[in-house]
Enzyme design. Structure first.
Site, PDB file in Angstrom:
ATOM      1  N   ILE A  29       0.381  -1.174   0.010  1.00 43.05           N
ATOM      2  CA  ILE A  29      -0.316  -0.176   0.019  1.00 43.05           C
ATOM      3  C   ILE A  29       1.170   1.014  -0.496  1.00 43.05           C
ATOM      4  O   ILE A  29       1.878   1.133   1.174  1.00 43.05           O
ATOM      5  CB  ILE A  29      -0.498   0.347   1.412  1.00 43.05           C
ATOM      6  N   ASN A  63      -1.928   4.089  -3.585  1.00 46.62           N
ATOM      7  CA  ASN A  63      -3.492   5.189  -3.276  1.00 46.62           C
ATOM      8  C   ASN A  63      -2.308   6.856  -3.185  1.00 46.62           C
ATOM      9  O   ASN A  63      -2.271   7.663  -3.209  1.00 46.62           O
ATOM     10  CB  ASN A  63      -3.476   4.481  -1.800  1.00 46.62           C
ATOM     11  N   TYR A  68      -3.311  17.230 -11.908  1.00 48.28           N
ATOM     12  CA  TYR A  68      -3.996  16.368 -10.977  1.00 48.28           C
ATOM     13  C   TYR A  68      -5.022  15.225 -11.780  1.00 48.28           C
ATOM     14  O   TYR A  68      -5.152  14.832 -11.482  1.00 48.28           O
ATOM     15  CB  TYR A  68      -4.375  17.487  -9.344  1.00 48.28           C
ATOM     16  N   THR A  89      -8.806  15.040   4.693  1.00 47.95           N
ATOM     17  CA  THR A  89      -7.426  14.511   4.271  1.00 47.95           C
ATOM     18  C   THR A  89      -6.912  16.143   4.132  1.00 47.95           C
ATOM     19  O   THR A  89      -7.709  16.978   3.746  1.00 47.95           O
ATOM     20  CB  THR A  89      -7.457  13.683   3.267  1.00 47.95           C
TER      21      THR A  89
HETATM   22  N1  LIG Z   1      -9.164  13.159  -0.256  1.00 48.77           N
HETATM   23  C1  LIG Z   1      -9.639  13.248  -1.167  1.00 48.77           C
HETATM   24  O1  LIG Z   1     -11.335  13.879  -0.911  1.00 48.77           O
HETATM   25  C2  LIG Z   1      -9.702  12.555  -2.369  1.00 48.77           C
HETATM   26  C3  LIG Z   1     -10.880  12.351  -3.598  1.00 48.77           C
HETATM   27  C4  LIG Z   1     -10.267  12.051  -4.159  1.00 48.77           C
HETATM   28  C5  LIG Z   1      -8.891  11.191  -4.654  1.00 48.77           C
HETATM   29  N2  LIG Z   1      -8.491  11.663  -4.139  1.00 48.77           N
HETATM   30  C6  LIG Z   1      -7.027  10.583  -4.474  1.00 48.77           C
HETATM   31  O2  LIG Z   1      -7.329   9.243  -2.519  1.00 48.77           O
HETATM   32  C7  LIG Z   1      -5.739   9.160  -2.296  1.00 48.77           C
HETATM   33  C8  LIG Z   1      -5.412   9.204  -1.241  1.00 48.77           C
HETATM   34  O3  LIG Z   1      -5.783  10.492  -1.080  1.00 48.77           O
HETATM   35  P1  LIG Z   1      -5.575  11.536   0.799  1.00 48.77           P
HETATM   36  O4  LIG Z   1      -6.732  12.493   0.659  1.00 48.77           O
HETATM   37  O5  LIG Z   1      -5.221  10.155   1.400  1.00 48.77           O
HETATM   38  O6  LIG Z   1      -4.157  12.451   0.424  1.00 48.77           O
HETATM   39  P2  LIG Z   1      -2.918  12.519   1.727  1.00 48.77           P
HETATM   40  O7  LIG Z   1      -4.332  12.584   3.355  1.00 48.77           O
HETATM   41  O8  LIG Z   1      -2.664  13.984   1.427  1.00 48.77           O
HETATM   42  O9  LIG Z   1      -2.398  11.054   1.956  1.00 48.77           O
HETATM   43  C9  LIG Z   1      -1.470  11.343   0.897  1.00 48.77           C
HETATM   44  C10 LIG Z   1       0.066  10.456   1.023  1.00 48.77           C
HETATM   45  O10 LIG Z   1       0.456  10.372  -0.285  1.00 48.77           O
HETATM   46  C11 LIG Z   1       1.845  10.001   0.253  1.00 48.77           C
HETATM   47  N3  LIG Z   1       2.824  10.353  -0.423  1.00 48.77           N
HETATM   48  C12 LIG Z   1       2.554  11.803  -1.249  1.00 48.77           C
HETATM   49  N4  LIG Z   1       4.036  11.928  -1.701  1.00 48.77           N
HETATM   50  C13 LIG Z   1       4.405  10.708  -1.889  1.00 48.77           C
HETATM   51  C14 LIG Z   1       5.715  10.731  -2.483  1.00 48.77           C
HETATM   52  N5  LIG Z   1       6.429  11.420  -2.784  1.00 48.77           N
HETATM   53  N6  LIG Z   1       6.601   9.313  -2.129  1.00 48.77           N
HETATM   54  C15 LIG Z   1       5.650   8.634  -1.436  1.00 48.77           C
HETATM   55  N7  LIG Z   1       4.301   8.846  -0.879  1.00 48.77           N
HETATM   56  C16 LIG Z   1       3.542  10.358  -0.879  1.00 48.77           C
HETATM   57  C17 LIG Z   1       1.794  10.822   1.424  1.00 48.77           C
HETATM   58  O11 LIG Z   1       3.145  10.633   2.281  1.00 48.77           O
HETATM   59  P3  LIG Z   1       4.168  11.288   3.010  1.00 48.77           P
HETATM   60  O12 LIG Z   1       3.760  12.233   2.438  1.00 48.77           O
HETATM   61  O13 LIG Z   1       4.373  10.800   3.774  1.00 48.77           O
HETATM   62  O14 LIG Z   1       5.184  10.870   1.939  1.00 48.77           O
HETATM   63  C18 LIG Z   1       0.352  10.439   1.762  1.00 48.77           C
HETATM   64  O15 LIG Z   1       0.676   9.077   3.046  1.00 48.77           O
HETATM   65  C19 LIG Z   1      -4.797   9.558  -3.195  1.00 48.77           C
HETATM   66  O16 LIG Z   1      -4.222   8.808  -4.719  1.00 48.77           O
HETATM   67  C20 LIG Z   1      -5.946  11.522  -4.025  1.00 48.77           C
HETATM   68  O17 LIG Z   1      -5.482  11.487  -5.260  1.00 48.77           O
HETATM   69  C21 LIG Z   1      -8.548  11.849  -2.475  1.00 48.77           C
END
Ligand SMILES: NC(=O)c1ccc[n+]([C@@H]2O[C@H](COP(=O)([O-])OP(=O)(O)OC[C@H]3O[C@@H](n4cnc5c(N)ncnc54)[C@H](OP(=O)(O)O)[C@@H]3O)[C@@H](O)[C@H]2O)c1
Length: 260
Positions: free
Chosen positions: A6, A83, A150, A187
């Site tokens: 993951i 993810n 994005y 998030t």
């Molecule tokens: N939140 C929403 O409303 C929403 C809506 C549609 C889709 N999504 C999708 O859901 C998924 C999770 O998003 P979230 O909302 O949970 O985002 P988040 O809270 O910002 O978490 C993003 C995660 O990705 C990791 N990440 C980012 N850049 C990275 C890198 N360079 N290397 C390794 N890990 C990296 C971060 O870990 P580190 O910073 O520790 O590396 C963090 O664990 C994403 O694919 C997002 O596009 C979210």
């Protein structure tokens, strides 16, 4: 044992998915730049890999290391959940720096492509259940000025999923692969969208209104829905699934074709 790889488990949806998958029957490989200590404290069945997905040339080595720790002859099921993602840069494209542009596409699109390819190479002869979930976004379809990277990366991820799904339909032991649009979740990523400067990102207000109107779901609720999809009996290759569209979910449950 079931194995789960993951990405993006340091917070948000990825953390919630990992927490809910913790079990004595499950072994998790969690990937993010920052180590999630609260997660590793909860189980011995976790290998935490502090890895930056910008480092695309190291992804094959990362997967080699992970699969060197998996005894596929004793595995029941092997899963990859792509993810991790970044929304930055949230800016009109003529204001984005070259390294910001390449960084976004590397993390959001190229990294999941490489992880998918190496996962499939490693599991080619594995006869058990093997599946990939790509966490995409409705931003692939619904566009906002300032979010071109994005949206383009998520649209690319969806098309990649569809094409690989077609390929897998031609193989003897297919890897199930789908893209999921999880909705709007409370998030860091959402916070980043709504707290942008209006001039750079005119839709910031819209994201703020969604939060104020209580339209955001929790990472825990979303993780539950994503996991339900991961374990769904009939898994359609190459599908793009909006998990808020329950009629479509029902249709997937009721249509036992093209499955793993
Ligand atoms: N939140 C929403 O409303 C929403 C809506 C549609 C889709 N999504 C999708 O859901 C998924 C999770 O998003 P979230 O909302 O949970 O985002 P988040 O809270 O910002 O978490 C993003 C995660 O990705 C990791 N990440 C980012 N850049 C990275 C890198 N360079 N290397 C390794 N890990 C990296 C971060 O870990 P580190 O910073 O520790 O590396 C963090 O664990 C994403 O694919 C997002 O596009 C979210």
């Amino acid at each position: 044992m079931d194995y789960f790889i993951i990405t993006g488990t340091s917070r948000g949806i990825g953390q919630a998915i990992a927490e809910q998958l913790i079990s004595s029957e499950h072994y998790l490989f969690c990937i993010s730049r920052e180590r999630n200590h609260s997660l590793t404290n909860k189980s011995k069945n976790i290998t935490y890999l502090e890895f930056d997905l910008h480092d695309i040339n190291q992804i094959e080595a990362l997967m080699n290391r992970i699969f060197s720790e998996i005894d596929l002859s004793r595995a029941n099921r092997v899963y990859l959940i792509n993810n991790a993602s970044m929304i930055a840069p949230v800016a009109f494209i003529d204001s984005a720096a070259v390294n910001e542009i390449t960084g976004n596409i590397h993390v959001n699109l190229l990294a999941p492509i490489l992880l998918t390819s190496t996962f499939m190479k490693h599991t080619k002869t594995f006869l058990g259940n093997k599946r990939i979930l790509n966490i995409s976004s409705s931003s692939a379809k619904h566009h906002h000025p300032g979010m071109s990277l994005y949206s383009a990366s998520k649209a690319g991820l969806d098309v990649f999923t569809q094409c690989v799904g077609l390929e897998q339909s031609h193989t003897q032991t297919p890897v199930g692969i789908i893209s999921i649009w999880p909705g709007m979740i409370d998030t860091n990523l959402q916070k980043e969208a709504r707290t942008q400067d209006q001039a750079a990102f005119p839709s910031a207000q819209l994201f703020g209104k969604a939060k104020d109107a209580g339209m955001l779901t929790t990472p825990e609720e979303t993780a539950q829905q994503i996991i339900a999809f991961l374990f769904i009996e009939h898994f359609e290759h190459g599908a793009i699934v909006d998990i808020y569209d329950y009629s479509k979910l029902q249709q997937h449950v009721d249509t036992p074709n093209k499955n793993t």
